[in-house]
Design an enzyme around this catalytic site. Sequence first.
Site, mmCIF file in Angstrom:
data_model
loop_
_atom_site.group_PDB
_atom_site.id
_atom_site.type_symbol
_atom_site.label_atom_id
_atom_site.label_comp_id
_atom_site.label_asym_id
_atom_site.label_seq_id
_atom_site.Cartn_x
_atom_site.Cartn_y
_atom_site.Cartn_z
ATOM 1 C CE LYS A 14 -3.308 3.300 4.867
ATOM 2 N NZ LYS A 14 -4.438 4.243 4.771
ATOM 3 C CG ASP A 66 -8.711 7.381 1.846
ATOM 4 O OD1 ASP A 66 -8.615 6.538 2.760
ATOM 5 O OD2 ASP A 66 -9.722 7.456 1.125
ATOM 6 C CG PHE A 140 -1.632 -3.013 5.651
ATOM 7 C CD1 PHE A 140 -0.411 -2.538 5.207
ATOM 8 C CD2 PHE A 140 -2.766 -2.274 5.353
ATOM 9 C CE1 PHE A 140 -0.316 -1.361 4.475
ATOM 10 C CE2 PHE A 140 -2.691 -1.088 4.630
ATOM 11 C CZ PHE A 140 -1.457 -0.632 4.195
ATOM 12 N N GLY A 141 -3.851 -5.565 4.817
ATOM 13 C CA GLY A 141 -4.952 -5.382 3.867
ATOM 14 C C GLY A 141 -4.871 -6.323 2.666
ATOM 15 C CE1 TYR A 142 -9.402 -5.853 -0.387
ATOM 16 C CE2 TYR A 142 -8.698 -3.614 0.110
ATOM 17 C CZ TYR A 142 -9.694 -4.555 -0.001
ATOM 18 O OH TYR A 142 -10.994 -4.208 0.274
HETATM 19 P P1 IMP Z 1 -7.466 3.262 3.948
HETATM 20 O O1 IMP Z 1 -6.548 4.099 3.133
HETATM 21 O O2 IMP Z 1 -6.855 2.971 5.295
HETATM 22 O O3 IMP Z 1 -8.872 3.815 4.019
HETATM 23 O O4 IMP Z 1 -7.496 1.855 3.231
HETATM 24 C C1 IMP Z 1 -8.624 1.298 2.616
HETATM 25 C C2 IMP Z 1 -8.483 -0.210 2.587
HETATM 26 O O5 IMP Z 1 -7.472 -0.570 1.675
HETATM 27 C C3 IMP Z 1 -8.111 -0.831 3.937
HETATM 28 O O6 IMP Z 1 -8.814 -2.045 4.078
HETATM 29 C C4 IMP Z 1 -6.635 -1.087 3.825
HETATM 30 O O7 IMP Z 1 -6.289 -2.243 4.556
HETATM 31 C C5 IMP Z 1 -6.463 -1.306 2.326
HETATM 32 N N1 IMP Z 1 -5.173 -0.772 1.917
HETATM 33 C C6 IMP Z 1 -4.766 0.527 1.890
HETATM 34 N N2 IMP Z 1 -3.494 0.605 1.485
HETATM 35 C C7 IMP Z 1 -3.083 -0.650 1.250
HETATM 36 C C8 IMP Z 1 -1.845 -1.200 0.841
HETATM 37 O O8 IMP Z 1 -0.830 -0.533 0.630
HETATM 38 N N3 IMP Z 1 -1.821 -2.536 0.735
HETATM 39 C C9 IMP Z 1 -2.898 -3.345 0.973
HETATM 40 N N4 IMP Z 1 -4.059 -2.887 1.370
HETATM 41 C C10 IMP Z 1 -4.154 -1.537 1.519
#
Ligand code: IMP
Length: 183
Positions: A14, A66, A140-142
Amino acid sequence: MSKEIVFITSNENKFREAENLINPLGFKLIQKNPGYPEIQTSSLEEVVRYGIKYLKDRLDIFFMEDSGLFIKSLNNFPGVYSKYVFTTIGNEGILKLMEKTENRNAVFRTVIGFYDGKAKIFKGECEGKIANETKGDHGFGYDPIFIPYGSEKTFGEMKTEEKNQYSHRGKALKSFIQYLKQR
Ligand code: IMP
């Protein structure tokens, strides 16, 4: 001298996405991770507003964000539970839940909260589709399962700059940047 802006996040990805858009405009982004409770509510904005309230007596000027993934055919799941769901069932779990689902529409949302004596909120959305399989190792993540409208690639197949052109976070950051420039 460039103006420093503090981004409260523990997420290097991020931070890199924000740096990519903010630094070229003459600001210098600083990452801090003081920690704050991410309350479980039904809205991203509430999480951010609570975080600001928690930190505002310790820091003068900062922003946080968030984000969440909302999948239409799953009734907007995982939504505000995106973090928990990612750490438990992950991308493979989401793909499994959608194995027989034709409607793959989904939206990513970001809410940015900026504090400089008062709180200001900026939002960004990115509509797209859930892929049939994971693709790409960027991000990362999704990211490996989300294909934004207008592209054939998942976010996982894009470098930071390209993801920012489409993404929920890129859009929220751009409206935040407009505000910073006028401030
Ligand atoms: P948070 O904003 O960090 O609470 O994210 C919530 C969940 O969504 C986490 O598992 C992050 O990895 C995923 N996430 C948040 N933003 C993204 C993104 O831009 N791409 C992929 N996954 C995301």
